[in-house]
Write an enzyme that holds these catalytic residues in place. Sequence first.
Site, PDB file in Angstrom:
ATOM      1  N   PRO A   2      13.091 -25.012  18.766  1.00 13.43           N
ATOM      2  CA  PRO A   2      13.873 -26.237  18.698  1.00 13.43           C
ATOM      3  C   PRO A   2      15.031 -26.247  19.697  1.00 13.43           C
ATOM      4  O   PRO A   2      15.979 -25.490  19.567  1.00 13.43           O
ATOM      5  CB  PRO A   2      14.386 -26.272  17.260  1.00 13.43           C
ATOM      6  N   GLU A   3      14.921 -27.103  20.693  1.00  4.94           N
ATOM      7  CA  GLU A   3      16.040 -27.405  21.574  1.00  4.94           C
ATOM      8  C   GLU A   3      16.397 -28.866  21.289  1.00  4.94           C
ATOM      9  O   GLU A   3      15.905 -29.437  20.326  1.00  4.94           O
ATOM     10  CB  GLU A   3      15.638 -27.177  23.040  1.00  4.94           C
ATOM     11  N   LYS A  58      22.146 -28.520  19.590  1.00  9.62           N
ATOM     12  CA  LYS A  58      21.035 -28.184  18.701  1.00  9.62           C
ATOM     13  C   LYS A  58      21.451 -28.130  17.240  1.00  9.62           C
ATOM     14  O   LYS A  58      20.658 -27.715  16.391  1.00  9.62           O
ATOM     15  CB  LYS A  58      20.454 -26.822  19.098  1.00  9.62           C
ATOM     16  N   HIS A 115       7.655 -17.981   3.767  1.00  3.17           N
ATOM     17  CA  HIS A 115       8.891 -18.090   4.559  1.00  3.17           C
ATOM     18  C   HIS A 115       9.673 -19.362   4.281  1.00  3.17           C
ATOM     19  O   HIS A 115      10.493 -19.767   5.093  1.00  3.17           O
ATOM     20  CB  HIS A 115       8.613 -17.963   6.057  1.00  3.17           C
ATOM     21  N   ARG A 135      11.180 -16.448  11.233  1.00  5.51           N
ATOM     22  CA  ARG A 135      11.955 -15.423  11.918  1.00  5.51           C
ATOM     23  C   ARG A 135      13.396 -15.331  11.433  1.00  5.51           C
ATOM     24  O   ARG A 135      14.128 -14.437  11.839  1.00  5.51           O
ATOM     25  CB  ARG A 135      11.899 -15.632  13.423  1.00  5.51           C
ATOM     26  N   ARG A 174      32.026 -20.735  38.248  1.00  9.82           N
ATOM     27  CA  ARG A 174      31.090 -19.894  37.485  1.00  9.82           C
ATOM     28  C   ARG A 174      30.284 -19.028  38.436  1.00  9.82           C
ATOM     29  O   ARG A 174      29.620 -19.542  39.331  1.00  9.82           O
ATOM     30  CB  ARG A 174      30.145 -20.772  36.658  1.00  9.82           C
ATOM     31  N   ARG A 283      16.385 -13.400  29.242  1.00 14.07           N
ATOM     32  CA  ARG A 283      15.401 -14.429  28.885  1.00 14.07           C
ATOM     33  C   ARG A 283      14.428 -14.595  30.028  1.00 14.07           C
ATOM     34  O   ARG A 283      14.816 -14.565  31.200  1.00 14.07           O
ATOM     35  CB  ARG A 283      16.089 -15.768  28.622  1.00 14.07           C
TER      36      ARG A 283
END
Length: 303
Positions: A2-3, A58, A115, A135, A174, A283
Amino acid sequence: MPELPEVETVLRGLKKRVLGRRISRVEVSHPQVIVGSPDDFTESVRGREIRRGTRKGKAIALELGPLPDHRAQARRSGRSGQSGGDSDGRRYLLVRLGMTGQFTVNPSGAPVEPHTHVRFALDDGREEIRYRDPRRFGRLRCCTAEELDEIFAELGPDAPEISGQQFMAALRGRRGAIKSWLMNQRVLAGLGNIYADEALFAARIHPLASAGGISAKAAGRLMRAVKNVLRRAVELQGTSFSDYIDIEGRPGNFLPRLKVYQRTDEPCRRCKRPIQRLVIGGRSSHFCPQCQRVESRESKVES
DNA sequence: GCAAGCCTGACC
DNA sequence: GGTCAGGCTTGC
């Protein structure tokens, strides 16, 4: 995973199905998914009406009305103070789906899938909201308006809403990789691994490019790419890579539209060269080495 | 062993 | 303060 598009789809589904309904019973079968004491959570949520649904990045927040009179006397001195925060007895059910979190609305008698960690009975108890999360990276918590404000304040602007100025300012200085920057929720809220990779491909920017070092032109492309890919993914109800389903149990339809994510060694849809995979910030990142370059001679965002 | 969001802690 | 590594977790 889920984004923002998946979370938005879940939120829209929840709005359709549960607004105006009262949470009559709460059952927590796995306390780990609750932030704080599960007993406090249950007590705080039970008996309240779900009034509104909002989202930032999110994170989903369901606004819960005050407790009925017999459980707690909310202060009612007319409507003088408008938003009194805590004093009007509102609470928020804050939900982060993590990686495999699912919300569904089911008849209470339907078989309970493994779950399933939390069940919220609605009204007369014939239907319930279920939270399932194999998870267990997701979290639910009940908080006050003040706490919700603090939590939302930690997040950067919601990605579809960010302005060009905010986007540029956030990039400035950055030094890390643009890929990690896109996924930093404090800077820009809503992107995860899938849409970060897809946006970088659409903007033709190499995931390792330094965030503060990309040109103003490239930054403009990137912002448009981010908003575009999110908008299209919302229209198609998100991407179901492994576990994602919406409130009715339906998968998203964006999967066939992915250009790079999880397409390692498959041909680039633009130039046919094989998509490469690289680990950035722990990632996996997928990109086309031909179409996405670290820039050479465009002018920088700021110097 | 790999996938992932998010939190914590180490380091500069 | 930014940046990154590590840990959580379980099904494939």
